[in-house]
Design an enzyme around this catalytic site. Sequence first.
Site, PDB file in Angstrom:
ATOM      1  N   GLY A  41     -11.363 -25.071 -37.292  1.00  0.00           N
ATOM      2  CA  GLY A  41     -11.761 -23.696 -37.590  1.00  0.00           C
ATOM      3  C   GLY A  41     -12.174 -23.470 -39.030  1.00  0.00           C
ATOM      4  O   GLY A  41     -12.286 -22.323 -39.483  1.00  0.00           O
ATOM      5  N   SER A  43     -15.108 -23.943 -40.680  1.00  0.00           N
ATOM      6  CA  SER A  43     -16.373 -23.218 -40.835  1.00  0.00           C
ATOM      7  C   SER A  43     -16.262 -21.796 -40.310  1.00  0.00           C
ATOM      8  O   SER A  43     -16.805 -20.853 -40.892  1.00  0.00           O
ATOM      9  CB  SER A  43     -17.498 -23.960 -40.104  1.00  0.00           C
ATOM     10  OG  SER A  43     -17.764 -25.208 -40.705  1.00  0.00           O
ATOM     11  N   SER A 110     -12.615 -33.686 -45.321  1.00  0.00           N
ATOM     12  CA  SER A 110     -11.994 -34.330 -46.498  1.00  0.00           C
ATOM     13  C   SER A 110     -10.622 -34.895 -46.141  1.00  0.00           C
ATOM     14  O   SER A 110      -9.602 -34.397 -46.606  1.00  0.00           O
ATOM     15  CB  SER A 110     -11.903 -33.357 -47.676  1.00  0.00           C
ATOM     16  OG  SER A 110     -11.413 -32.086 -47.324  1.00  0.00           O
TER      17      SER A 110
END
Length: 206
Positions: A41, A43, A110
């Site tokens: 979630g 974005s 990341s």
Amino acid sequence: MTQQIATNVHWHHGEVTREDRNRLMGQKGATLWFTGLSGSGKSTVSVALESALYEHGKLAYRLDGDNIRLGINKNLGFSAADRTENIRRIGEIAKLFVDSGTISLSSFISPYREDRDTVRQLHQESGFDFIEVYVDCPLEEAEKRDPKGLYKKARAGEIKNFTGIDDPYEAPENPEIHLRTDQMTLEEEVDTIIDYLKSHGFLAGL
């Protein structure tokens, strides 16, 4: 940290300072670094947050993983080395937005803690604010969502080095903001972030 290759280069300071730009914008530039599994979630909440900040008269700009890989990082894949370079580059870009007085909404899986810590260090060395937002979602839930069909392909062996399947995700240990997207509504997530920004002095007048 990446070694400086080019020599005889120096940062060129202008006459307008970061403080001047923050005052002009009525806010304090900062990087919000959204990290989490694909489908967690990241974005979704950054899009909603950008809109909410805009409604409050504040300027934010989204640096989204796919968007960056379609442009400046189009020459990078998903090996560990490429992931590290991907995060390093976007960390430097985020710093420029912070310096401009903009709130940078950086949404990237990341997966490696060391890479995220490197970006934090880049910000801290320049006196910039780095806010880690852990978009926490169980792998099982992320797989159910699978908005891009990537988990299905990874399970079938069509995608290699996929985070959570055959590549690790190292969760943040002490994020500034911790969102549980399997337990919170989108509105609650946005409110949590805005409350943090207000209470820490990033949004003047709110």
